[in-house]
Design a protein around this motif. Structure first.
Motif, mmCIF file in Angstrom:
data_model
loop_
_atom_site.group_PDB
_atom_site.id
_atom_site.type_symbol
_atom_site.label_atom_id
_atom_site.label_comp_id
_atom_site.label_asym_id
_atom_site.label_seq_id
_atom_site.Cartn_x
_atom_site.Cartn_y
_atom_site.Cartn_z
ATOM 1 N N UNK A 1 -100.229 -37.534 -15.522
ATOM 2 C CA UNK A 1 -98.773 -37.548 -15.569
ATOM 3 C C UNK A 1 -98.331 -37.547 -17.026
ATOM 4 N N UNK A 2 -97.222 -36.877 -17.291
ATOM 5 C CA UNK A 2 -96.589 -36.955 -18.603
ATOM 6 C C UNK A 2 -95.302 -37.744 -18.451
ATOM 7 N N UNK A 3 -95.163 -38.783 -19.269
ATOM 8 C CA UNK A 3 -94.015 -39.668 -19.169
ATOM 9 C C UNK A 3 -92.896 -39.237 -20.111
ATOM 10 N N UNK A 4 -91.738 -39.859 -19.914
ATOM 11 C CA UNK A 4 -90.565 -39.527 -20.705
ATOM 12 C C UNK A 4 -90.783 -39.751 -22.203
ATOM 13 N N UNK A 5 -91.628 -40.701 -22.546
ATOM 14 C CA UNK A 5 -91.901 -40.980 -23.962
ATOM 15 C C UNK A 5 -93.028 -40.125 -24.518
ATOM 16 N N UNK A 6 -93.526 -39.177 -23.708
ATOM 17 C CA UNK A 6 -94.572 -38.267 -24.158
ATOM 18 C C UNK A 6 -95.985 -38.734 -23.887
ATOM 19 N N UNK A 7 -96.148 -39.965 -23.452
ATOM 20 C CA UNK A 7 -97.487 -40.482 -23.189
ATOM 21 C C UNK A 7 -98.062 -39.883 -21.907
ATOM 22 N N UNK A 8 -99.384 -39.878 -21.842
ATOM 23 C CA UNK A 8 -100.107 -39.329 -20.691
ATOM 24 C C UNK A 8 -100.783 -40.454 -19.925
ATOM 25 N N UNK A 9 -100.706 -40.387 -18.605
ATOM 26 C CA UNK A 9 -101.378 -41.349 -17.735
ATOM 27 C C UNK A 9 -102.285 -40.573 -16.787
ATOM 28 N N UNK B 1 -106.747 -41.044 -10.575
ATOM 29 C CA UNK B 1 -107.679 -40.502 -9.577
ATOM 30 C C UNK B 1 -106.938 -40.198 -8.284
ATOM 31 N N UNK B 2 -105.984 -41.072 -7.958
ATOM 32 C CA UNK B 2 -105.162 -40.883 -6.765
ATOM 33 C C UNK B 2 -103.711 -41.179 -7.132
ATOM 34 N N UNK B 3 -102.810 -40.377 -6.575
ATOM 35 C CA UNK B 3 -101.385 -40.516 -6.897
ATOM 36 C C UNK B 3 -100.587 -40.706 -5.612
ATOM 37 N N UNK B 4 -99.730 -41.727 -5.609
ATOM 38 C CA UNK B 4 -98.820 -41.971 -4.491
ATOM 39 C C UNK B 4 -97.398 -41.755 -5.004
ATOM 40 N N UNK B 5 -96.688 -40.792 -4.418
ATOM 41 C CA UNK B 5 -95.328 -40.466 -4.849
ATOM 42 C C UNK B 5 -94.325 -41.169 -3.932
ATOM 43 N N UNK B 6 -93.550 -42.067 -4.529
ATOM 44 C CA UNK B 6 -92.559 -42.837 -3.762
ATOM 45 C C UNK B 6 -91.258 -42.919 -4.548
ATOM 46 N N UNK B 7 -90.860 -41.796 -5.121
ATOM 47 C CA UNK B 7 -89.732 -41.775 -6.048
ATOM 48 C C UNK B 7 -88.376 -41.913 -5.371
ATOM 49 N N UNK B 8 -88.294 -41.588 -4.085
ATOM 50 C CA UNK B 8 -86.979 -41.434 -3.495
ATOM 51 C C UNK B 8 -86.391 -40.100 -3.922
ATOM 52 N N UNK B 9 -85.159 -39.804 -3.525
ATOM 53 C CA UNK B 9 -84.607 -38.464 -3.720
ATOM 54 C C UNK B 9 -83.799 -38.294 -4.999
ATOM 55 N N UNK C 1 -92.044 -37.193 -16.153
ATOM 56 C CA UNK C 1 -91.433 -35.887 -16.375
ATOM 57 C C UNK C 1 -92.290 -34.734 -15.868
ATOM 58 N N UNK C 2 -93.592 -34.971 -15.717
ATOM 59 C CA UNK C 2 -94.468 -33.879 -15.271
ATOM 60 C C UNK C 2 -95.662 -34.446 -14.514
ATOM 61 N N UNK C 3 -96.018 -33.759 -13.434
ATOM 62 C CA UNK C 3 -97.224 -34.084 -12.674
ATOM 63 C C UNK C 3 -98.173 -32.901 -12.784
ATOM 64 N N UNK C 4 -99.394 -33.153 -13.250
ATOM 65 C CA UNK C 4 -100.426 -32.116 -13.309
ATOM 66 C C UNK C 4 -101.481 -32.462 -12.267
#
Length: 280
Positions: free
Chosen positions: A88-96, A99-107, A79-82
């Motif tokens: 990252x903030x996930x839909x269940x409220x947890x935080x991940x 060090x490196x982020x690869x965005x491959x979500x599609x549109x 739900x959120x990228x900082x």
């Protein structure tokens, strides 16, 4: 130890996660985050939409295959990228943390940009996702029972045109096998400046080849087409010139229509300041 996080377990994300894990070795952690538990092979969606495949033939559970390679898997929507503090903030409220982020979500599928478009609350079908293709198959079966006009193509702003051509040819074959193709006029409506442009300025002689294939199958077409709105059983299309001026208006009846939408960035990606263009 570095933590590399992939967001999106499609073709690119899955292949990337495997390759990254192999390249980094055991001293680093790779995690895959995807909003659902299963992998879906999107290129087969047009086949699913005419009953040539079943859902279980083009999807499988992600977790056991990634965990076998010691790649962590989290089935949650991001739900959120900082990007400043790298978490990252996930839909269940947890935080991940990463060090490196690869965005491959599609549109994000922008059906909302054309009134009446899309399978959810609109009047057109889609093969962009597995559930969309399943929904389209139900509409296809109604078409076989009660044949009538079909409109296939791509909406204004679309950037992916190949699946529309593929679906047109697949549908032509499926209807021929069902013995009703002669009762189904098909029109291909596309925002491309010419048939075979594909959003790439053409590929080799794609214009001549694709026009020939459409003619062979008695599929008419409208290019430079701006679909303005869709009602039950009717599509309104402005045909424009190179300057965007309307030269002809069409009202196209249909009993079945599959139109690819324009794409935007998914919300979590689009709202990161400075990361994307205005469409995300």
């Amino acid at each position: 130890m570095a933590h590399v996080v992939f967001v999106g377990a499609g073709l690119g994300g899955m292949a990337g996660a495997y390759e990254m894990h192999d390249a980094l070795g055991k001293n680093h952690q790779v995690t895959m985050i995807n909003e659902r538990e299963d992998f879906q092979f999107v290129p087969s969606n047009p086949w699913l939409a005419v009953g040539w495949r079943e859902a279980e033939q083009i999807s499988f559970p992600i977790r056991p295959y990634l965990e076998k390679k010691n790649i962590a898997f989290i089935a949650q929507r991001v739900d959120e990228i900082n990007p400043v503090d790298k978490y990252l903030t996930l839909n269940d409220g947890k935080r991940v943390d990463y060090d490196y982020l690869v965005i491959a979500t599609g549109p994000k599928l922008a059906f909302d940009e054309v009134p009446g478009a899309g399978p959810h609350g609109g009047f057109t079908q889609s093969v962009c996702t597995l559930p969309h293709a399943e929904h389209s198959y139900e509409d296809y079966k109604k078409l076989v029972e009660n044949p009538g006009s079909v409109v296939i193509g791509a909406m204004p702003g679309a950037s992916c045109f190949g699946p529309a051509y593929e679906y047109a040819f697949i549908l032509d074959t499926a209807l021929s096998r069902a013995g009703v193709r002669h009762r189904v006029p098909i029109t291909f409506v596309t925002s491309e400046p010419y048939i075979g442009h594909l959003g790439l300025g053409g590929v080799g002689d794609s214009k001549g080849m694709m026009e020939s294939e459409l003619r062979k199958r008695s599929i008419n077409w409208i290019t430079n087409a701006k679909t303005t709105r869709i009602e039950a059983g009717k599509m309104f299309v402005d045909e424009v010139d190179a300057q965007g001026q309307v030269i002809k208006q069409h009202e196209l009846p249909f009993v079945h229509s599959m139109m690819l939408p324009a794409f935007k960035g998914v919300e979590a990606v689009a709202k990161v300041e400075g990361l994307c263009n205005p469409r995300g």
